[in-house]
Design an enzyme around this catalytic site. Structure first.
Site, PDB file in Angstrom:
ATOM      1  N   ASP A  51      45.360  39.405  42.788  1.00  0.00           N
ATOM      2  CA  ASP A  51      44.415  40.324  42.132  1.00  0.00           C
ATOM      3  C   ASP A  51      45.026  40.937  40.880  1.00  0.00           C
ATOM      4  OD1 ASP A  51      42.030  41.680  41.849  1.00  0.00           O
ATOM      5  OD2 ASP A  51      42.625  43.343  43.146  1.00  0.00           O
ATOM      6  N   ASN A  99      32.935  36.386  43.642  1.00  0.00           N
ATOM      7  CA  ASN A  99      33.197  36.140  42.217  1.00  0.00           C
ATOM      8  C   ASN A  99      32.140  35.271  41.564  1.00  0.00           C
ATOM      9  OD1 ASN A  99      36.771  35.876  42.858  1.00  0.00           O
ATOM     10  ND2 ASN A  99      35.549  37.680  42.358  1.00  0.00           N
TER      11      ASN A  99
END
Length: 276
Positions: A51, A99
């Site tokens: 991340d 996403n």
């Protein structure tokens, strides 16, 4: 004293200080490596939530896509660190089902990187020398054909290996994985001639575990997430029930070997009781 000589003197002092800091950090990293290696207790299955690529790009003043590219390079580094320590299995989460709502141009760049890196891994000497078996886990139905072809080629070329297991979680969501596992179990029950009522009556956690994407390797005992976010966001929800977690403030592309070793040392100091 004129400004120019003063500027040169200040720069010289800064270089000396930076060199000293670098030497101290290197020494600390080497000491950490010795401690982690000497302790010997390492994760059987390491989960990595990669991340912070976009925030790294913003903080560095570079394009968003470059953040993802630097993140892909970092994944190669971390693979090397895992191989050096002999970690048996790792799952890296590079793209979630959530996403899919991102900007199409960004998604296209990420999938292009995935194709490129899959082809690189298929010919990477480290993969073959260490007999690393690579597998892509997740839902890939909407991926471009060339990406699917690259992932399939990588999996086929490493399918017979018996060394480290590397899972690339892409198009992955923990809830979706559990739903897929239930569907697979129910389909198997139906093919075996059992009714839905019978299947429901006999359902156990082991039935779900047997149909997860990576059912043939142990559950992750240690999960690292970078970028400072303190949540799983759906990563291996079923398998992480007894996992140890480590949250690191640094963005993924800036994740250093010293950060990796600190995390492992922290894991080695924990007492895992599994509810006992």
């Amino acid at each position: 004293m004129s400004r120019e000589p003063l500027k040169v003197a200040v720069q010289s002092i800064q270089k000396t200080r930076n060199a000293a800091r670098g030497a101290l950090l290197w020494g600390y990293e080497q000491r950490l490596a010795r401690e982690v290696t000497a302790h010997g207790h390492l994760p059987r299955h390491l989960g990595l939530i990669l991340d912070g690529n976009r925030r790294f790009a913003r903080a560095s003043g570079i394009q968003r896509e470059m953040g993802h590219s630097f993140g892909a390079d970092k994944a190669h580094e971390v693979l090397q660190w895992c191989l050096e320590l002999g970690i048996p299995a790792a799952t890296i989460w590079v793209l979630s089902t959530d996403n899919a709502s991102r900007d199409p141009a960004e998604l296209a760049h990420i999938l292009g990187l995935l194709e490129k890196e899959a082809r690189n891994l298929a010919t990477d000497p480290r993969i073959h020398a260490n007999r690393v078996r690579v597998r892509a886990i997740g839902q890939h139905d909407g991926f471009p054909p060339q990406v699917l072809a690259a992932l399939k080629d990588l999996e086929e070329k490493t399918a017979h290996y018996d060394g480290m297991r590397l899972n690339i979680a892409v198009g992955y969501g923990g809830r979706e994985e559990i739903v897929d596992a239930v569907k697979r179990h129910l389909n198997a029950e139906e093919q075996g001639g059992r009714t839905l009522t019978q299947a429901a009556a006999d359902l156990t956690p082991e039935h779900i575990s047997a149909h997860l994407y990576a059912a043939d390797i142990p559950d992750p005992d240690f999960i690292i997430r970078t970028s400072g976010e303190i949540r799983l966001s759906g990563f291996m929800l079923w398998q992480s029930v007894y996992s140890e977690y480590y949250f690191c403030d640094v963005y993924w592309p800036g994740f250093r070997r010293v950060d990796f070793l600190r995390a492992l040392r922290d894991f080695q100091g924990r007492d895992r009781r599994f509810g006992r």
